[in-house]
Design a protein around this motif. Structure first.
Motif, PDB file in Angstrom:
ATOM      1  N   HIS A  15     -16.327  -2.560 -22.290  1.00 52.89           N
ATOM      2  CA  HIS A  15     -16.064  -2.310 -20.874  1.00 52.89           C
ATOM      3  C   HIS A  15     -16.953  -3.259 -20.074  1.00 52.89           C
ATOM      4  O   HIS A  15     -18.137  -2.975 -19.864  1.00 52.89           O
ATOM      5  CB  HIS A  15     -16.352  -0.848 -20.521  1.00 52.89           C
ATOM      6  CG  HIS A  15     -15.576   0.104 -21.372  1.00 52.89           C
ATOM      7  ND1 HIS A  15     -14.237   0.350 -21.173  1.00 52.89           N
ATOM      8  CD2 HIS A  15     -15.943   0.839 -22.449  1.00 52.89           C
ATOM      9  CE1 HIS A  15     -13.805   1.202 -22.087  1.00 52.89           C
ATOM     10  NE2 HIS A  15     -14.825   1.519 -22.876  1.00 52.89           N
ATOM     11  N   LEU A  16     -16.382  -4.381 -19.642  1.00 52.97           N
ATOM     12  CA  LEU A  16     -17.141  -5.376 -18.906  1.00 52.97           C
ATOM     13  C   LEU A  16     -17.299  -4.944 -17.455  1.00 52.97           C
ATOM     14  O   LEU A  16     -16.324  -4.548 -16.806  1.00 52.97           O
ATOM     15  CB  LEU A  16     -16.440  -6.736 -18.974  1.00 52.97           C
ATOM     16  CG  LEU A  16     -16.251  -7.304 -20.373  1.00 52.97           C
ATOM     17  CD1 LEU A  16     -15.540  -8.652 -20.314  1.00 52.97           C
ATOM     18  CD2 LEU A  16     -17.574  -7.434 -21.108  1.00 52.97           C
ATOM     19  N   ARG A  17     -18.536  -4.995 -16.984  1.00 53.66           N
ATOM     20  CA  ARG A  17     -18.857  -4.613 -15.615  1.00 53.66           C
ATOM     21  C   ARG A  17     -20.224  -5.203 -15.290  1.00 53.66           C
ATOM     22  O   ARG A  17     -20.934  -5.661 -16.192  1.00 53.66           O
ATOM     23  CB  ARG A  17     -18.880  -3.100 -15.466  1.00 53.66           C
ATOM     24  CG  ARG A  17     -19.923  -2.437 -16.358  1.00 53.66           C
ATOM     25  CD  ARG A  17     -20.015  -0.939 -16.124  1.00 53.66           C
ATOM     26  NE  ARG A  17     -21.029  -0.339 -16.951  1.00 53.66           N
ATOM     27  CZ  ARG A  17     -22.335  -0.368 -16.720  1.00 53.66           C
ATOM     28  NH1 ARG A  17     -22.812  -0.994 -15.680  1.00 53.66           N
ATOM     29  NH2 ARG A  17     -23.192   0.220 -17.531  1.00 53.66           N
ATOM     30  N   PRO A  18     -20.644  -5.194 -14.029  1.00 54.13           N
ATOM     31  CA  PRO A  18     -21.997  -5.645 -13.714  1.00 54.13           C
ATOM     32  C   PRO A  18     -23.039  -4.739 -14.381  1.00 54.13           C
ATOM     33  O   PRO A  18     -22.925  -3.516 -14.340  1.00 54.13           O
ATOM     34  CB  PRO A  18     -22.069  -5.526 -12.180  1.00 54.13           C
ATOM     35  CG  PRO A  18     -20.645  -5.599 -11.734  1.00 54.13           C
ATOM     36  CD  PRO A  18     -19.856  -4.917 -12.820  1.00 54.13           C
ATOM     37  N   VAL A  19     -24.010  -5.365 -15.016  1.00 57.69           N
ATOM     38  CA  VAL A  19     -25.035  -4.644 -15.764  1.00 57.69           C
ATOM     39  C   VAL A  19     -26.411  -5.118 -15.302  1.00 57.69           C
ATOM     40  O   VAL A  19     -26.659  -6.321 -15.191  1.00 57.69           O
ATOM     41  CB  VAL A  19     -24.863  -4.911 -17.284  1.00 57.69           C
ATOM     42  CG1 VAL A  19     -25.990  -4.292 -18.084  1.00 57.69           C
ATOM     43  CG2 VAL A  19     -23.518  -4.406 -17.771  1.00 57.69           C
ATOM     44  N   VAL A  50     -25.580  -9.060 -14.854  1.00 56.25           N
ATOM     45  CA  VAL A  50     -24.694  -9.878 -15.682  1.00 56.25           C
ATOM     46  C   VAL A  50     -23.392  -9.120 -15.868  1.00 56.25           C
ATOM     47  O   VAL A  50     -23.342  -7.899 -15.718  1.00 56.25           O
ATOM     48  CB  VAL A  50     -25.310 -10.200 -17.061  1.00 56.25           C
ATOM     49  CG1 VAL A  50     -26.553 -11.051 -16.905  1.00 56.25           C
ATOM     50  CG2 VAL A  50     -25.617  -8.942 -17.854  1.00 56.25           C
ATOM     51  N   ILE A  51     -22.347  -9.845 -16.183  1.00 58.62           N
ATOM     52  CA  ILE A  51     -21.078  -9.206 -16.533  1.00 58.62           C
ATOM     53  C   ILE A  51     -21.083  -9.028 -18.049  1.00 58.62           C
ATOM     54  O   ILE A  51     -21.141 -10.004 -18.799  1.00 58.62           O
ATOM     55  CB  ILE A  51     -19.864 -10.068 -16.105  1.00 58.62           C
ATOM     56  CG1 ILE A  51     -19.884 -10.296 -14.602  1.00 58.62           C
ATOM     57  CG2 ILE A  51     -18.562  -9.410 -16.568  1.00 58.62           C
ATOM     58  CD1 ILE A  51     -19.765  -9.032 -13.770  1.00 58.62           C
ATOM     59  N   GLY A  85     -29.850 -19.568 -14.106  1.00 60.69           N
ATOM     60  CA  GLY A  85     -29.520 -20.952 -13.808  1.00 60.69           C
ATOM     61  C   GLY A  85     -28.025 -21.161 -13.852  1.00 60.69           C
ATOM     62  O   GLY A  85     -27.353 -20.645 -14.749  1.00 60.69           O
ATOM     63  N   ASP A  86     -27.493 -21.891 -12.888  1.00 57.75           N
ATOM     64  CA  ASP A  86     -26.072 -22.254 -12.861  1.00 57.75           C
ATOM     65  C   ASP A  86     -25.131 -21.060 -12.975  1.00 57.75           C
ATOM     66  O   ASP A  86     -24.140 -21.113 -13.709  1.00 57.75           O
ATOM     67  CB  ASP A  86     -25.751 -23.268 -13.965  1.00 57.75           C
ATOM     68  CG  ASP A  86     -26.489 -24.579 -13.776  1.00 57.75           C
ATOM     69  OD1 ASP A  86     -26.731 -24.956 -12.615  1.00 57.75           O
ATOM     70  OD2 ASP A  86     -26.827 -25.222 -14.787  1.00 57.75           O
ATOM     71  N   GLY A  87     -25.438 -19.964 -12.291  1.00 59.94           N
ATOM     72  CA  GLY A  87     -24.556 -18.804 -12.310  1.00 59.94           C
ATOM     73  C   GLY A  87     -24.571 -18.044 -13.626  1.00 59.94           C
ATOM     74  O   GLY A  87     -23.667 -17.271 -13.913  1.00 59.94           O
ATOM     75  N   ARG A  88     -25.632 -18.272 -14.410  1.00 59.25           N
ATOM     76  CA  ARG A  88     -25.748 -17.604 -15.706  1.00 59.25           C
ATOM     77  C   ARG A  88     -27.135 -17.002 -15.852  1.00 59.25           C
ATOM     78  O   ARG A  88     -28.071 -17.384 -15.159  1.00 59.25           O
ATOM     79  CB  ARG A  88     -25.506 -18.597 -16.848  1.00 59.25           C
ATOM     80  CG  ARG A  88     -24.205 -19.325 -16.737  1.00 59.25           C
ATOM     81  CD  ARG A  88     -24.000 -20.347 -17.813  1.00 59.25           C
ATOM     82  NE  ARG A  88     -25.183 -21.158 -18.067  1.00 59.25           N
ATOM     83  CZ  ARG A  88     -25.239 -22.091 -19.005  1.00 59.25           C
ATOM     84  NH1 ARG A  88     -24.206 -22.320 -19.771  1.00 59.25           N
ATOM     85  NH2 ARG A  88     -26.326 -22.806 -19.200  1.00 59.25           N
ATOM     86  N   VAL A  89     -27.231 -16.076 -16.778  1.00 50.96           N
ATOM     87  CA  VAL A  89     -28.519 -15.505 -17.150  1.00 50.96           C
ATOM     88  C   VAL A  89     -28.751 -15.846 -18.615  1.00 50.96           C
ATOM     89  O   VAL A  89     -27.847 -15.700 -19.442  1.00 50.96           O
ATOM     90  CB  VAL A  89     -28.545 -13.971 -16.935  1.00 50.96           C
ATOM     91  CG1 VAL A  89     -29.815 -13.357 -17.499  1.00 50.96           C
ATOM     92  CG2 VAL A  89     -28.405 -13.641 -15.451  1.00 50.96           C
ATOM     93  N   LEU A 148     -25.208 -15.385 -20.608  1.00 49.95           N
ATOM     94  CA  LEU A 148     -24.231 -14.451 -20.047  1.00 49.95           C
ATOM     95  C   LEU A 148     -23.892 -14.847 -18.615  1.00 49.95           C
ATOM     96  O   LEU A 148     -24.749 -15.362 -17.891  1.00 49.95           O
ATOM     97  CB  LEU A 148     -24.805 -13.033 -20.047  1.00 49.95           C
ATOM     98  CG  LEU A 148     -25.165 -12.479 -21.414  1.00 49.95           C
ATOM     99  CD1 LEU A 148     -26.179 -11.371 -21.293  1.00 49.95           C
ATOM    100  CD2 LEU A 148     -23.914 -11.994 -22.110  1.00 49.95           C
ATOM    101  N   PRO A 149     -22.651 -14.574 -18.180  1.00 47.41           N
ATOM    102  CA  PRO A 149     -22.306 -14.876 -16.799  1.00 47.41           C
ATOM    103  C   PRO A 149     -22.986 -13.891 -15.846  1.00 47.41           C
ATOM    104  O   PRO A 149     -23.035 -12.693 -16.104  1.00 47.41           O
ATOM    105  CB  PRO A 149     -20.784 -14.712 -16.762  1.00 47.41           C
ATOM    106  CG  PRO A 149     -20.457 -13.806 -17.905  1.00 47.41           C
ATOM    107  CD  PRO A 149     -21.521 -14.041 -18.946  1.00 47.41           C
ATOM    108  N   ALA A 150     -23.522 -14.436 -14.756  1.00 42.09           N
ATOM    109  CA  ALA A 150     -24.111 -13.582 -13.726  1.00 42.09           C
ATOM    110  C   ALA A 150     -22.990 -12.976 -12.900  1.00 42.09           C
ATOM    111  O   ALA A 150     -21.943 -13.595 -12.711  1.00 42.09           O
ATOM    112  CB  ALA A 150     -25.046 -14.394 -12.842  1.00 42.09           C
ATOM    113  N   ALA A 151     -23.207 -11.759 -12.446  1.00 37.15           N
ATOM    114  CA  ALA A 151     -22.230 -11.116 -11.569  1.00 37.15           C
ATOM    115  C   ALA A 151     -22.237 -11.844 -10.227  1.00 37.15           C
ATOM    116  O   ALA A 151     -23.288 -12.256  -9.740  1.00 37.15           O
ATOM    117  CB  ALA A 151     -22.575  -9.639 -11.378  1.00 37.15           C
ATOM    118  N   ALA A 152     -21.062 -11.998  -9.620  1.00 36.49           N
ATOM    119  CA  ALA A 152     -20.950 -12.708  -8.350  1.00 36.49           C
ATOM    120  C   ALA A 152     -21.746 -12.006  -7.255  1.00 36.49           C
ATOM    121  O   ALA A 152     -22.472 -12.620  -6.499  1.00 36.49           O
ATOM    122  CB  ALA A 152     -19.483 -12.830  -7.939  1.00 36.49           C
TER     123      ALA A 152
END
Length: 163
Positions: A15-19, A50-51, A85-89, A148-152
């Motif tokens: 279940h992908l969500r902001p974490v 992160v997502i 960095g660059d929208g990532r964690v 990991l991708p950072a949440a917007a």
């Protein structure tokens, strides 16, 4: 082995969500249990969420931390650093163990270092939209780099603004 087969069979629900990374790190390191585990932890302030799937992410971080603990000699605790960095964690878990020939060949390759735990962690990271790669640790050893991708819209930023 069972978890690895579940991942490959698509039988693991995510279940992908902001974490919140603070919460994930607290759970993951707490999952190491008692026993005098020593790690150094450095986290950037105001980390974005992160997502990911929180449970799966905590499992990956716990397994990578345990792997680093097993491969670090006494007196040289693994280092855990979490930054952005660059929208990532990035979560970097560095051990200081000997870097054998097989592990040297794996550095720089996206395939995981040998062993069931690194393989499972790489597969779980991919399942939640992340990436796991390996680098040589300065002074010897290996560093697992979980990206990991950072949440917007970071939940951390929203919570801090409300405070």
């Amino acid at each position: 082995m069972l978890d690895l087969s579940r991942v490959h069979a698509g039988a693991l629900d995510v279940h992908l969500r902001p974490v919140d990374m603070d919460e994930v790190m607290a759970v993951a390191l707490g999952n190491l249990g008692p026993g005098g585990h020593t790690l150094t932890l450095e986290m950037t302030e105001d980390l974005p969420d992160v997502i990911a799937d929180a449970t799966v992410l905590a499992r990956v971080v716990t397994d990578l931390a345990a792997h680093a603990l097993r491969h670090s000699p006494d007196g040289e605790p693994p280092a855990v650093a979490v930054g952005t960095g660059d929208g990532r964690v990035e979560i970097r878990l560095a051990d200081h163990g000997p870097l054998d020939i097989e592990a040297r060949e794996a550095v720089g390759v996206t395939a995981p270092v040998t062993g069931l735990v690194p393989r499972l962690c790489a597969d779980l990271a991919q399942l939640i939209g992340g990436e796991l790669r390996w680098e040589a640790t300065a002074g010897g050893g290996l560093t697992a780099v979980l990206i990991l991708p950072a949440a917007a819209e970071s939940g951390n930023a929203v919570r801090r603004a409300a405070d």
